[in-house]
Motif scaffolding. Structure first.
Motif, PDB file in Angstrom:
ATOM      1  N   VAL A  12       0.839  -1.200   0.000  1.00 52.18           N
ATOM      2  CA  VAL A  12       0.000   0.000   0.000  1.00 52.18           C
ATOM      3  C   VAL A  12       0.884   1.263   0.000  1.00 52.18           C
ATOM      4  O   VAL A  12       0.623   2.218  -0.723  1.00 52.18           O
ATOM      5  CB  VAL A  12      -0.978  -0.004   1.200  1.00 52.18           C
ATOM      6  N   GLY A  13       1.939   1.257   0.799  1.00 53.96           N
ATOM      7  CA  GLY A  13       2.868   2.397   0.833  1.00 53.96           C
ATOM      8  C   GLY A  13       3.521   2.629  -0.517  1.00 53.96           C
ATOM      9  O   GLY A  13       3.642   3.772  -0.980  1.00 53.96           O
ATOM     10  N   LEU A  14       3.953   1.562  -1.159  1.00 53.12           N
ATOM     11  CA  LEU A  14       4.572   1.666  -2.487  1.00 53.12           C
ATOM     12  C   LEU A  14       3.558   2.162  -3.519  1.00 53.12           C
ATOM     13  O   LEU A  14       3.893   2.990  -4.375  1.00 53.12           O
ATOM     14  CB  LEU A  14       5.137   0.305  -2.898  1.00 53.12           C
ATOM     15  N   LEU A  15       2.332   1.696  -3.432  1.00 51.51           N
ATOM     16  CA  LEU A  15       1.276   2.138  -4.336  1.00 51.51           C
ATOM     17  C   LEU A  15       0.996   3.633  -4.160  1.00 51.51           C
ATOM     18  O   LEU A  15       0.899   4.381  -5.143  1.00 51.51           O
ATOM     19  CB  LEU A  15      -0.007   1.318  -4.101  1.00 51.51           C
ATOM     20  N   ILE A  16       0.888   4.085  -2.920  1.00 55.05           N
ATOM     21  CA  ILE A  16       0.648   5.512  -2.650  1.00 55.05           C
ATOM     22  C   ILE A  16       1.815   6.349  -3.158  1.00 55.05           C
ATOM     23  O   ILE A  16       1.621   7.399  -3.778  1.00 55.05           O
ATOM     24  CB  ILE A  16       0.384   5.745  -1.151  1.00 55.05           C
ATOM     25  N   PHE A  17       3.037   5.902  -2.921  1.00 54.49           N
ATOM     26  CA  PHE A  17       4.222   6.612  -3.402  1.00 54.49           C
ATOM     27  C   PHE A  17       4.193   6.736  -4.927  1.00 54.49           C
ATOM     28  O   PHE A  17       4.452   7.797  -5.485  1.00 54.49           O
ATOM     29  CB  PHE A  17       5.496   5.901  -2.951  1.00 54.49           C
ATOM     30  N   GLY A  18       3.848   5.656  -5.610  1.00 54.99           N
ATOM     31  CA  GLY A  18       3.761   5.673  -7.072  1.00 54.99           C
ATOM     32  C   GLY A  18       2.696   6.637  -7.568  1.00 54.99           C
ATOM     33  O   GLY A  18       2.910   7.365  -8.539  1.00 54.99           O
ATOM     34  N   LEU A  19       1.559   6.657  -6.905  1.00 53.91           N
ATOM     35  CA  LEU A  19       0.491   7.576  -7.290  1.00 53.91           C
ATOM     36  C   LEU A  19       0.903   9.032  -7.082  1.00 53.91           C
ATOM     37  O   LEU A  19       0.643   9.894  -7.925  1.00 53.91           O
ATOM     38  CB  LEU A  19      -0.791   7.273  -6.510  1.00 53.91           C
ATOM     39  N   LEU A  20       1.543   9.314  -5.965  1.00 53.04           N
ATOM     40  CA  LEU A  20       2.002  10.684  -5.699  1.00 53.04           C
ATOM     41  C   LEU A  20       3.055  11.129  -6.713  1.00 53.04           C
ATOM     42  O   LEU A  20       3.019  12.248  -7.209  1.00 53.04           O
ATOM     43  CB  LEU A  20       2.546  10.802  -4.272  1.00 53.04           C
ATOM     44  N   LEU A  21       3.998  10.240  -7.016  1.00 57.05           N
ATOM     45  CA  LEU A  21       5.034  10.565  -7.988  1.00 57.05           C
ATOM     46  C   LEU A  21       4.425  10.777  -9.376  1.00 57.05           C
ATOM     47  O   LEU A  21       4.765  11.734 -10.082  1.00 57.05           O
ATOM     48  CB  LEU A  21       6.092   9.461  -8.032  1.00 57.05           C
ATOM     49  N   GLY A  22       3.513   9.922  -9.761  1.00 51.13           N
ATOM     50  CA  GLY A  22       2.827  10.070 -11.042  1.00 51.13           C
ATOM     51  C   GLY A  22       2.014  11.354 -11.098  1.00 51.13           C
ATOM     52  O   GLY A  22       2.012  12.064 -12.108  1.00 51.13           O
ATOM     53  N   GLY A  23       1.350  11.692 -10.010  1.00 50.36           N
ATOM     54  CA  GLY A  23       0.577  12.937  -9.945  1.00 50.36           C
ATOM     55  C   GLY A  23       1.469  14.155 -10.082  1.00 50.36           C
ATOM     56  O   GLY A  23       1.117  15.126 -10.761  1.00 50.36           O
ATOM     57  N   LYS A  24       2.638  14.118  -9.462  1.00 50.14           N
ATOM     58  CA  LYS A  24       3.585  15.234  -9.566  1.00 50.14           C
ATOM     59  C   LYS A  24       4.054  15.407 -11.006  1.00 50.14           C
ATOM     60  O   LYS A  24       4.132  16.524 -11.519  1.00 50.14           O
ATOM     61  CB  LYS A  24       4.789  15.004  -8.663  1.00 50.14           C
ATOM     62  N   ILE A  25       4.359  14.318 -11.677  1.00 50.86           N
ATOM     63  CA  ILE A  25       4.825  14.383 -13.068  1.00 50.86           C
ATOM     64  C   ILE A  25       3.719  14.919 -13.972  1.00 50.86           C
ATOM     65  O   ILE A  25       3.969  15.782 -14.822  1.00 50.86           O
ATOM     66  CB  ILE A  25       5.318  12.994 -13.531  1.00 50.86           C
TER      67      ILE A  25
END
Length: 172
Positions: A12-25
């Protein structure tokens, strides 16, 4: 049971991190770049502007076509760039480059000695002899030079205090 919880929390932590990074990009590409492009295109003579990574350093690349009022345009772009160095892309030719190399002596001497009126007169005389139209402006931060010859244009911002807001111009 504990291993499953740790695995689930990690996932779940890795998924949230990926979503945040994708949102920033997506935010950077869609809204910030579009905002920079829209604001810069309000300046007459600016064709496009975008922030790029070059050698892992950010810079704003501004493509121009028959730009006028370089001082005002540079100030506006500096506000839009938000502390990112600006590099102009112009449409120079070899005779403009040669003339710019020749007037560099007067420009640098003017900066070093502070004799700006002599510098201006010398630069204008050299441009006139070469049959080149010159737009020369100055403020407390830089000297702004535009050389025009038919459809060719050379643009340079020569900083006086080494702020590194402007990078050397490149040919487009």
């Amino acid at each position: 049971m504990t291993n499953r919880r740790i695995l689930l929390i990690s996932f779940v932590g890795l998924l949230i991190f990926g979503l945040l990074l994708g949102g920033k990009i997506v935010y950077q590409k869609k809204w910030v770049d579009v905002s920079i492009l829209n604001q810069s295109q309000q300046i007459p003579g600016v064709v496009s502007a975008k922030v790029v990574n070059k050698n892992s350093l950010k810079e704003m690349v501004v493509e121009t076509d028959q730009l006028t009022g370089l001082r005002k345009a540079s100030q506006t772009l500096a506000e839009v760039a938000d502390n990112v160095p600006i590099r102009f892309i112009d449409r120079r030719n070899s005779s403009l480059e040669k003339l710019f190399g020749q007037i560099q002596f007067a420009l640098q001497e003017g900066i070093a000695r502070g004799n700006f009126t002599e510098m201006e007169q010398s630069v204008r005389n050299q441009a006139e002899k070469a049959g080149v139209q010159i737009e020369l402006e100055m403020d407390s931060d830089a000297i702004y030079v535009i050389l025009n010859q038919e459809q060719a244009q050379l643009i340079e911002v020569i900083e006086r205090n080494g702020q590194k807001k402007f990078l050397p111009t490149e040919e487009g």
